[in-house]
Write an enzyme that holds these catalytic residues in place. Structure first.
Site, mmCIF file in Angstrom:
data_model
loop_
_atom_site.group_PDB
_atom_site.id
_atom_site.type_symbol
_atom_site.label_atom_id
_atom_site.label_comp_id
_atom_site.label_asym_id
_atom_site.label_seq_id
_atom_site.Cartn_x
_atom_site.Cartn_y
_atom_site.Cartn_z
ATOM 1 N N LYS A 92 0.794 -1.238 0.000
ATOM 2 C CA LYS A 92 0.000 0.000 0.000
ATOM 3 C C LYS A 92 0.825 1.286 0.000
ATOM 4 C CE LYS A 92 -0.499 0.084 4.973
ATOM 5 N NZ LYS A 92 -1.127 -0.652 6.072
ATOM 6 N N ARG A 143 -6.623 0.075 17.368
ATOM 7 C CA ARG A 143 -7.076 0.388 16.028
ATOM 8 C C ARG A 143 -8.171 -0.638 15.744
ATOM 9 N NH1 ARG A 143 -3.394 0.988 10.586
ATOM 10 N NH2 ARG A 143 -4.104 -1.148 10.279
HETATM 11 C C1 LIG Z 1 -0.270 -1.477 6.602
HETATM 12 C C2 LIG Z 1 -0.657 -2.699 7.293
HETATM 13 C C3 LIG Z 1 0.300 -3.702 7.504
HETATM 14 C C4 LIG Z 1 1.757 -3.554 7.111
HETATM 15 O O1 LIG Z 1 2.422 -2.701 7.993
HETATM 16 P P1 LIG Z 1 4.000 -2.444 7.914
HETATM 17 O O2 LIG Z 1 4.317 -1.684 9.140
HETATM 18 O O3 LIG Z 1 4.246 -1.674 6.662
HETATM 19 O O4 LIG Z 1 4.664 -3.758 7.888
HETATM 20 C C5 LIG Z 1 -0.128 -4.854 8.123
HETATM 21 N N1 LIG Z 1 -1.408 -5.011 8.506
HETATM 22 C C6 LIG Z 1 -2.353 -4.068 8.325
HETATM 23 C C7 LIG Z 1 -3.735 -4.318 8.781
HETATM 24 C C8 LIG Z 1 -1.999 -2.879 7.718
HETATM 25 O O5 LIG Z 1 -2.926 -1.938 7.529
#
Ligand SMILES: *Cc1c(COP(=O)(O)O)cnc(C)c1O
Length: 357
Positions: free
Chosen positions: A37, A132
Site C-alpha cells: 500500500k 485500532r
Molecule cells: C499497513 C498494514 C500492515 C503492514 O504494515 P507495515 O508496518 O508496513 O509492515 C499490516 N497489517 C495491516 C492491517 C496494515 O494496515
C-alpha cells in the site's frame, strides 16, 4: 530527457530485501503477505516482490488490489483495511481474503460472495491493545456463533495489528491473547483455523529473537521489506538494504543567506512557529520538491555535509555550506527515502516520476 523530481526504485535491492524477509520468516515457520500500500502497489514493486517469491500480497485499497490482480493473477490478495459496507461486491471480486471485525460487514460479505457464486475468506481481527481495528477477545465467541451460519464465508484465520495507532509493542503476552482467540473461534466454528496473523513489521524483533510463539504462522509486512527496518525501534534489519528508494530533485536557487529570518516572526506555511539558530551567513540551496511530494524529515541527503533545513509545499531548503561538492542551479541532488510517511508521499504524489534502476 530526465524529469525531476523523481524517485528511483532500485529493484535489485528490493528483491534482496524480500528474499531476506521471506527466508528469515520461513525459517521460523511464518508465511508472509507482502504489503504494497505505501507504494500504491506500483507495478515495478509488485513484479519485484512476486519475482522474489512473494505469493501473497496485501493492500488497503481495492483499486490497488485490482491492479495487482491484473498483473499477477496467481498471487493471493488480501484486503488489509476493514471492508466498507458499500463495497462488499468489489471486495469479494478482488480479494481472496479480507480482515474483518464487524458482524454486519461479515454478513454483507457472505451475501456478496453468494451473489458472485464464490466463498470469501475472512481473517477475524482481534484487538489485543493497540486500539485500532479488531473485536475484543471476549466478543470472539458471539461473533463466531453468527459467522457459523454464513454459508459463503470461510474463516481462514485470526489476526491482530499492533504498533500502528497505540504504538503497543508486539510481545509474547499479546501474541498469546491472539492464540487464545484462535482456540475459541475454532471451537465454535467446528473447524481448525490455520492462519494466525500476528501483525506487521513491528513484529520483526520477536521473529529475530526467536521469542514469537510457535503458533503465530503469518505476518503482513510492508515497511521491513521496502525500507529494510523494523518499526518499533526503527533499527536496520541485517542483510537488507535501507536505500531502495531515492528521491532526485533539481536545485532552483543557490546563494548565501543569513541563518536568521529578517523581520517579525509569525506562523510558517503549516501553522508552526519556527525556531532558528543564528550561525551567521551560510550557503543555502532550494530544490524543487516539497511536502506535497515527500516528508523532509524522512529523507537523508546522499551528498555529505548537506543538511535539510525545512520544506514548504513545493520547496525544500538545504544548508549546503559544508557540502562535499559544489551545489549550483541545475544540479540534481539525491536523497535516500528513510521514513514511512515520506515513502507514502513519494508514491502518492503525481508530481514525482517513478523510475526503475
Ligand atoms: C499497513 C498494514 C500492515 C503492514 O504494515 P507495515 O508496518 O508496513 O509492515 C499490516 N497489517 C495491516 C492491517 C496494515 O494496515
Amino acid at each position: 530527457m530526465q524529469r525531476y523530481p523523481r524517485v528511483e526504485i532500485n529493484t535489485d535491492k528490493l528483491f534482496q530485501n524480500a528474499r531476506v524477509i521471506l527466508e528469515t520468516c520461513r525459517a521460523e515457520g511464518i508465511d508472509v503477505t507482502a504489503v504494497t500500500k505505501v507504494t500504491c502497489a506500483h507495478p515495478v514493486v509488485v513484479q519485484t516482490l512476486v519475482r522474489a517469491g512473494c505469493s501473497s500480497l496485501g493492500d488497503s485499497r481495492l483499486r490497488n488490489l485490482r491492479s495487482i490482480r491484473k498483473q499477477a493473477p496467481e498471487v493471493e490478495l488480501v484486503l488489509l483495511r476493514l471492508p466498507m459496507l458499500s463495497l462488499v461486491d468489489e471486495v469479494v471480486r478482488w480479494a481472496d481474503l479480507s480482515l474483518n471485525s464487524d458482524i454486519t460487514t461479515l454478513r454483507a460479505l457472505d451475501a456478496a460472495a453468494g451473489r458472485a457464486g464464490t466463498t470469501h475468506g475472512a481473517i477475524l481481527m482481534v484487538d489485543v491493545g493497540d486500539l485500532r481495528e479488531g473485536m475484543w477477545p471476549d466478543e470472539v465467541a458471539d461473533i463466531c456463533k453468527e459467522v457459523r451460519e454464513l454459508p459463503h464465508l470461510k474463516v481462514k484465520g485470526v489476526g491482530t495489528n499492533l504498533a500502528c495507532y497505540g504504538g503497543v509493542r508486539p510481545q509474547e503476552e499479546n501474541m498469546r491473547a491472539l492464540l487464545e482467540s484462535r482456540e475459541v473461534a475454532s471451537g465454535i466454528l467446528g473447524h481448525p483455523i490455520d492462519l494466525v496473523s500476528g501483525g506487521n513489521s513491528a513484529n520483526w524483533l520477536l521473529v529475530e529473537s526467536g521469542d514469537m510463539p510457535d503458533a503465530i504462522n503469518h505476518l503482513r509486512i510492508g515497511e521491513a521489506l521496502l525500507l529494510g527496518c523494523e518499526s518499533v525501534e526503527r533499527t536496520c534489519i541485517r542483510g537488507t538494504a535501507d536505500d531502495v528508494f531515492t528521491v532526485c530533485a533539481e536545485v532552483i536557487e543557490a546563494r548565501v543567506k543569513p541563518s536568521m529570518p529578517i523581520g517579525d516572526l509569525g506562523q510558517d506555511a503549516f501553522g508552526n512557529l519556527p525556531v532558528f539558530e543564528d550561525c551567521g551567513l551560510h550557503r543555502r540551496a532550494i530544490v524543487a520538491v516539497g511536502r506535497q511530494d515527500a516528508v523532509p524529515e524522512g529523507l537523508r541527503p546522499q551528498m555529505k555535509g548537506v543538511k535539510i533545513l525545512g520544506a514548504s509545499s513545493d520547496h525544500m531548503i538545504l544548508d549546503v555550506e559544508n557540502a562535499d561538492g559544489s551545489v549550483e542551479v541545475g544540479d540534481v541532488l539525491r536523497f535516500t527515502v528513510r521514513g514511512y510517511s515520506s515513502l507514502l508521499a513519494v508514491f502518492t504524489s503525481e508530481y514525482l516520476s517513478k523510475v526503475t534502476v
